[in-house]
Scaffold this motif. Structure first.
Motif, PDB file in Angstrom:
ATOM      1  N   SER A   1     -13.552  -0.127  14.935  1.00 26.78           N
ATOM      2  CA  SER A   1     -14.856   0.147  15.543  1.00 26.78           C
ATOM      3  C   SER A   1     -14.805   0.368  17.058  1.00 26.78           C
ATOM      4  CB  SER A   1     -15.824  -1.003  15.233  1.00 26.78           C
ATOM      5  OG  SER A   1     -15.379  -2.183  15.875  1.00 26.78           O
ATOM      6  N   GLY A   2     -13.613   0.301  17.658  1.00 28.30           N
ATOM      7  CA  GLY A   2     -13.540   0.540  19.106  1.00 28.30           C
ATOM      8  C   GLY A   2     -12.179   0.179  19.652  1.00 28.30           C
ATOM      9  N   PRO A   3     -12.024   0.237  20.991  1.00 32.12           N
ATOM     10  CA  PRO A   3     -10.734  -0.039  21.623  1.00 32.12           C
ATOM     11  C   PRO A   3     -10.258  -1.467  21.346  1.00 32.12           C
ATOM     12  CG  PRO A   3     -12.267   0.959  23.172  1.00 32.12           C
ATOM     13  CD  PRO A   3     -13.056   0.609  21.963  1.00 32.12           C
ATOM     14  N   ILE A   4      -8.958  -1.637  21.211  1.00 30.89           N
ATOM     15  CA  ILE A   4      -8.413  -2.943  20.855  1.00 30.89           C
ATOM     16  C   ILE A   4      -7.744  -3.629  22.050  1.00 30.89           C
ATOM     17  CG2 ILE A   4      -8.050  -2.306  18.447  1.00 30.89           C
ATOM     18  CD1 ILE A   4      -4.979  -2.148  19.219  1.00 30.89           C
ATOM     19  N   GLY A   5      -7.604  -4.927  21.926  1.00 32.10           N
ATOM     20  CA  GLY A   5      -6.775  -5.701  22.868  1.00 32.10           C
ATOM     21  C   GLY A   5      -7.483  -6.266  24.075  1.00 32.10           C
ATOM     22  N   GLN A   6      -8.774  -5.937  24.239  1.00 29.51           N
ATOM     23  CA  GLN A   6      -9.448  -6.333  25.478  1.00 29.51           C
ATOM     24  C   GLN A   6      -9.603  -7.845  25.608  1.00 29.51           C
ATOM     25  OE1 GLN A   6     -12.179  -2.357  25.422  1.00 29.51           O
ATOM     26  NE2 GLN A   6     -13.128  -4.166  26.262  1.00 29.51           N
TER      27      GLN A   6
ATOM     28  N   MET B   1     -23.664   0.088   8.701  1.00 32.63           N
ATOM     29  CA  MET B   1     -22.672   0.706   7.805  1.00 32.63           C
ATOM     30  C   MET B   1     -23.105   0.572   6.346  1.00 32.63           C
ATOM     31  SD  MET B   1     -19.341  -0.883   9.748  1.00 32.63           S
ATOM     32  CE  MET B   1     -18.073  -0.222   8.678  1.00 32.63           C
ATOM     33  N   LEU B   2     -23.619  -0.617   6.001  1.00 32.32           N
ATOM     34  CA  LEU B   2     -24.014  -0.854   4.610  1.00 32.32           C
ATOM     35  C   LEU B   2     -25.254  -0.044   4.242  1.00 32.32           C
ATOM     36  CD1 LEU B   2     -23.347  -4.685   4.307  1.00 32.32           C
ATOM     37  CD2 LEU B   2     -22.169  -2.833   3.099  1.00 32.32           C
ATOM     38  N   ALA B   3     -26.036   0.337   5.255  1.00 35.36           N
ATOM     39  CA  ALA B   3     -27.210   1.169   4.983  1.00 35.36           C
ATOM     40  C   ALA B   3     -26.776   2.544   4.477  1.00 35.36           C
ATOM     41  CB  ALA B   3     -28.051   1.309   6.255  1.00 35.36           C
ATOM     42  N   VAL B   4     -25.580   2.962   4.847  1.00 35.68           N
ATOM     43  CA  VAL B   4     -25.036   4.238   4.365  1.00 35.68           C
ATOM     44  C   VAL B   4     -24.574   4.097   2.929  1.00 35.68           C
ATOM     45  CG1 VAL B   4     -23.196   5.950   4.673  1.00 35.68           C
ATOM     46  CG2 VAL B   4     -24.323   4.941   6.677  1.00 35.68           C
ATOM     47  N   THR B   5     -23.791   3.028   2.680  1.00 32.89           N
ATOM     48  CA  THR B   5     -23.295   2.775   1.321  1.00 32.89           C
ATOM     49  C   THR B   5     -22.903   1.311   1.180  1.00 32.89           C
ATOM     50  OG1 THR B   5     -21.550   3.216  -0.282  1.00 32.89           O
ATOM     51  CG2 THR B   5     -20.980   3.543   2.030  1.00 32.89           C
TER      52      THR B   5
ATOM     53  N   ALA C   1     -22.582   6.652  11.156  1.00 32.34           N
ATOM     54  CA  ALA C   1     -23.458   5.487  11.360  1.00 32.34           C
ATOM     55  C   ALA C   1     -22.859   4.534  12.395  1.00 32.34           C
ATOM     56  CB  ALA C   1     -23.661   4.754  10.029  1.00 32.34           C
ATOM     57  N   MET C   2     -21.555   4.355  12.334  1.00 33.10           N
ATOM     58  CA  MET C   2     -20.907   3.443  13.290  1.00 33.10           C
ATOM     59  C   MET C   2     -21.011   3.993  14.710  1.00 33.10           C
ATOM     60  SD  MET C   2     -17.482   2.319  11.171  1.00 33.10           S
ATOM     61  CE  MET C   2     -16.927   1.046  12.321  1.00 33.10           C
TER      62      MET C   2
ATOM     63  N   HIS D   1     -24.183   3.426  16.508  1.00 27.10           N
ATOM     64  CA  HIS D   1     -24.523   2.045  16.880  1.00 27.10           C
ATOM     65  C   HIS D   1     -23.888   1.714  18.233  1.00 27.10           C
ATOM     66  CE1 HIS D   1     -24.626  -2.354  16.686  1.00 27.10           C
ATOM     67  NE2 HIS D   1     -25.611  -2.202  15.805  1.00 27.10           N
ATOM     68  N   PRO D   2     -24.582   0.937  19.072  1.00 28.78           N
ATOM     69  CA  PRO D   2     -24.033   0.641  20.411  1.00 28.78           C
ATOM     70  C   PRO D   2     -22.642  -0.014  20.369  1.00 28.78           C
ATOM     71  CG  PRO D   2     -26.294  -0.140  20.226  1.00 28.78           C
ATOM     72  CD  PRO D   2     -25.914   0.359  18.872  1.00 28.78           C
ATOM     73  N   LEU D   3     -22.335  -0.783  19.323  1.00 25.95           N
ATOM     74  CA  LEU D   3     -21.031  -1.459  19.271  1.00 25.95           C
ATOM     75  C   LEU D   3     -19.974  -0.639  18.537  1.00 25.95           C
ATOM     76  CD1 LEU D   3     -22.209  -5.122  18.595  1.00 25.95           C
ATOM     77  CD2 LEU D   3     -21.323  -4.175  20.732  1.00 25.95           C
ATOM     78  N   GLY D   4     -20.335   0.591  18.152  1.00 26.23           N
ATOM     79  CA  GLY D   4     -19.375   1.395  17.403  1.00 26.23           C
ATOM     80  C   GLY D   4     -19.162   2.780  17.983  1.00 26.23           C
ATOM     81  N   ARG D   5     -19.589   2.958  19.222  1.00 25.44           N
ATOM     82  CA  ARG D   5     -19.532   4.314  19.817  1.00 25.44           C
ATOM     83  C   ARG D   5     -18.116   4.887  19.819  1.00 25.44           C
ATOM     84  NH1 ARG D   5     -23.075   2.408  24.110  1.00 25.44           N
ATOM     85  NH2 ARG D   5     -25.208   2.886  23.480  1.00 25.44           N
ATOM     86  N   GLU D   6     -17.122   4.014  20.007  1.00 23.19           N
ATOM     87  CA  GLU D   6     -15.740   4.517  20.109  1.00 23.19           C
ATOM     88  C   GLU D   6     -14.951   4.290  18.814  1.00 23.19           C
ATOM     89  OE1 GLU D   6     -13.913   3.898  24.171  1.00 23.19           O
ATOM     90  OE2 GLU D   6     -15.662   2.577  24.308  1.00 23.19           O
TER      91      GLU D   6
END
Lengths: 373, 353
Positions: free
Chosen positions: B187-192, B224-228, B305-306, B309-314
């Motif tokens: 869902s986004g950049p890792i390691g931060q 995400m679950l709203a999609v499927t 969908a991700m 969402h603000p927490l899934g932009r990347e």
């Protein structure tokens, strides 16, 4: 990312690989001296991409692997004493001594701390004057200057509760030891770029001449390594044996004068045992007489501690490039990173660990082959 | 030239200790040692079937309702770090464990273990942060506990939270459900988070300040679950990072994972820090990211969908689930080679040089 992305570019790597393939007309064996290079080669899959007639032999340049059992046992003995703060680089903590490792000492109540710089250990000594702070000085010419500087500062600032357990090793005598082995198959060396950034390249022309072997000073990113291989292959094909600097962004022929100056003041060369290999004359550094007071071996009276290494693994042969890790019967079965039989399986830069981590699936069936263009 | 005295007769290595009879730090690192402790010590002792799945939260049925139930302890040092603190971490961590079952988190418990001598103002700041994080995650703290230990027997404040939430009808998300063909998404950049903690704990700087990604992911999961409802697996790659999460999923489902290394989003400062210290970003901890295994036919819609969402932009597609090499994660390197991405033994150790 500046200085990293530029040296991992797939298109440029492809061009270098093509050039190497065009250059080589027969089989050549070359050794990358440094464990960091081994790690990078395996991690990026460079060995899989090279033409079949280039064989990379992995060298002895992993400081964690070659630190002798005797020195590890001395470290464990000192670290387990009350009143001692034992400071070390991180990857030494998991290296087995005769029956324990530094993690064990830590879990048993010893004050063992991971530091990122020997100067951090000196700072701990200044902050805790009632305790003896010992730094485990291991590594090649790369780590030695900072460690020398820490002792130099300790003496200048009269910090008396600081000392060093020293097990530094030098690369050129190791190269010579490899070349003088009767079973040696190495035809060219990729010398360790960061070692040369400190020491310069003046130690290598004699070796290249004496053993008629090309030596190419090489960095650590994929393109650095491929360029080193390309230059070494070109020399081999032409029958040349020169020292070439393929890492000019970090290495000057004269090295780093400031680092060399503090090294020469604090250390003097000595014979040194290499784990799994044995004693190589002139291959190590010890504290010079002027700094003897800072020698932890004397301060804690562990100079006489001697241990014997039982013959259970073939790590020494791996370290010298005589066999590949998987040619050892214990590899991946009784010997894994979880239960290492030898030091080459312990360190992340150890050849056996690199093979285990990245290669034990011999030929992974991939869904598709990635394009590098 | 020097004289060489190589002891060829004695080229050998000693046998090291095989097992630690005491707890070592690696037992808490989320890697192979942690897994062994759970599998060989805790599971046999508890004898509970519900635990066998080793999921982030347990799915249990009570009074006809399907509940997700989870607990976690937070022993982070320092207590305050760039981008967060132990208080919001204690909420987000447990909320995310519930969300990884597809649950809508509802209630939390909160237990504080305080070290004698800790400033009340510090405890107050943490409590405030914890309350604010709970409100932001739309969960309610309904019960708690406080204990004090002697000075020198703790790092100031430890926090434990437990949480429950409702799993919607038709949702069955577990590591065992990964299937060959699933698209692997992060869902986004890792390691931060890992680098943010390391930088303040050790006083290291890497050019740019690295801020923890700590965040509650239940909202993203609901989107995400709203999609499927057919998402197969969700996992938040906390301790042990992305590599550990993928390995656990591969093992639980007896499938393989091909990781496209070049597609894994790694922030520049994280990559720099890892390069300097000899660490691998795929093993660094995250506190606001999720990994999803989604059937290929739903992947594009879930990705959309991700990313909305603000927490899934990347959000990025980072690999595929395959039938080959079951239980293993194999990375395709940027240069076109391959390597195994293994479960780490314990904690990553910064290397010498």
């Amino acid at each position: 990312m500046k200085y990293i992305d530029e040296f991992q570019d797939p298109a440029l790597a492809r061009r270098l690989l093509d050039d190497i393939a065009r250059t080589v007309t027969r089989p050549w064996a070359m050794m990358e001296v440094c464990g960091g290079q081994t790690h990078s080669i395996i991690r990026h899959g460079i060995d899989q991409l090279l033409p079949e007639n280039i064989e990379l032999i992995h060298g002895p340049g992993c400081p964690v692997c070659v630190t002798p059992l005797e020195v590890i046992d001395k470290a464990l003995e000192i670290a387990s004493r009350p009143g001692v703060v034992f400071c070390s680089f991180g990857d030494m903590l998991r290296v087995p001594g005769s029956d324990r490792d530094l993690f064990w000492i830590k879990s048993d109540g010893g004050d063992v701390r991971v530091v990122y710089s020997p100067l951090d250990a000196l700072r701990i000594a200044q902050q805790t004057p009632g305790r003896q702070v010992v730094f485990f000085g291991v590594g090649f010419e790369t780590t030695a200057p900072a460690i020398a500087m820490a002792v130099h500062q300790a003496k200048r600032l009269e910090v008396r509760n600081f000392s060093l357990l020293v097990s530094h090793v030098r690369v050129p005598p190791a190269i010579e030891a490899v070349m003088r082995s009767p079973d040696c198959r190495v035809q060219a060396f990729l010398a360790a770029g960061h070692v040369c950034s400190v020491m310069g390249t003046t130690e290598y022309p004699d070796l290249a001449d004496t053993y008629k072997v090309p030596i190419v000073v090489t960095g650590f990113e994929p393109l650095d390594i491929l360029e080193g291989i390309r230059r070494a292959a070109r020399q081999l094909e032409r029958g040349e044996h020169r020292v070439e600097n393929a890492y000019p962004r970090a290495v000057r022929p004269q090295g780093n004068p400031v680092a060399l100056s503090v090294l020469r003041e604090v250390f003097t060369t000595t014979d040194r045992a290499w784990r799994g290999i044995g004693i190589i004359a002139g291959s190590g550094w010890r504290l010079s007489d002027a700094y003897r007071d800072y020698d932890a071996e004397h301060r804690f009276d562990v100079t006489c501690l001697v241990t014997e290494e039982p013959a259970v693994c073939r790590s020494g042969e791996v370290l010298q490039g005589l066999i590949k890790p998987h040619e050892c019967a214990a590899f991946g079965t009784t010997c894994t990173p979880r239960t290492p039989l030898g030091a080459t399986m312990v360190s992340s830069e150890g050849t056996c660990a690199a093979y285990y981590l990245y290669r034990r699936l011999a030929t992974p069936r991939m869904e598709e082959t990635a394009s590098v263009d | 030239m020097t004289d060489i005295t190589a002891d060829t007769e004695g080229w050998s290595c000693p046998t090291p200790p095989r097992d630690h009879p005491v707890v070592v730090m690696g037992h808490g690192g989320g890697g192979a040692l942690s897994a062994e402790l759970t599998r060989h010590l805790f599971l046999p002792a508890y004898g509970s079937e519900a635990l066998r799945g080793l999921t982030d939260s347990a799915a249990v049925t009570l009074g006809g309702a399907r509940l997700a139930f989870s607990t976690d302890s937070y022993v982070v040092r320092p207590l305050f770090f760039p981008g967060g603190n132990i208080g919001d971490l204690a909420v987000n961590g447990t909320v995310n464990d519930l969300a990884m079952s597809g649950a809508v988190p509802a209630y939390l418990s909160c237990a504080f273990i305080l070290e004698e001598g800790t400033k009340l103002s510090t405890v107050g700041r943490i409590a405030q942060a914890l309350g604010a994080a709970a409100r932001a995650a739309d969960v309610t703290v309904v019960t708690g506990d406080t204990k004090v230990v002697d000075a020198g027997h703790g790092d100031g404040v430890y926090v434990n939270t437990a949480g429950i939430g409702l799993i919607p009808e038709g949702v069955d998300i577990r590591p065992q459900r990964a299937r060959p063909g699933d698209v692997v998404i992060v869902s986004g950049p890792i390691g931060q988070h890992g680098i943010a903690i390391l930088s303040v704990r050790e006083g290291l700087t890497f050019g740019t300040e690295v801020v923890s990604d700590t965040a509650p992911l239940a909202g993203l999961v609901q989107a995400m679950l709203a999609v499927t409802p057919e998402i197969h697996v969700l996992r938040d790659p906390t301790r042990g990072g992305l590599a550990t999460a993928l390995n656990e999923i591969a093992t639980a489902s007896d499938t393989g994972v091909i990781l496209d290394e070049g597609a894994v989003p790694v922030p520049e400062a994280v990559a720099t820090a890892c390069a300097l210290l000899g660490l691998d970003p795929v093993y660094m901890a995250n506190e606001g990211r999720l990994v999803a295994f989604v059937p290929r036919k739903h992947a594009d819609a879930v990705l959309d969908a991700m990313r909305a969402h603000p927490l899934g932009r990347e959000t990025a597609v980072i690999g595929t689930c395959v039938a080959e090499h079951p239980g293993m994660v194999v990375a395709r390197t940027g240069l076109g080679g391959t390597r195994i991405v293994d479960l780490p033994l314990g904690e990553q150790l910064p290397r010498i040089c």
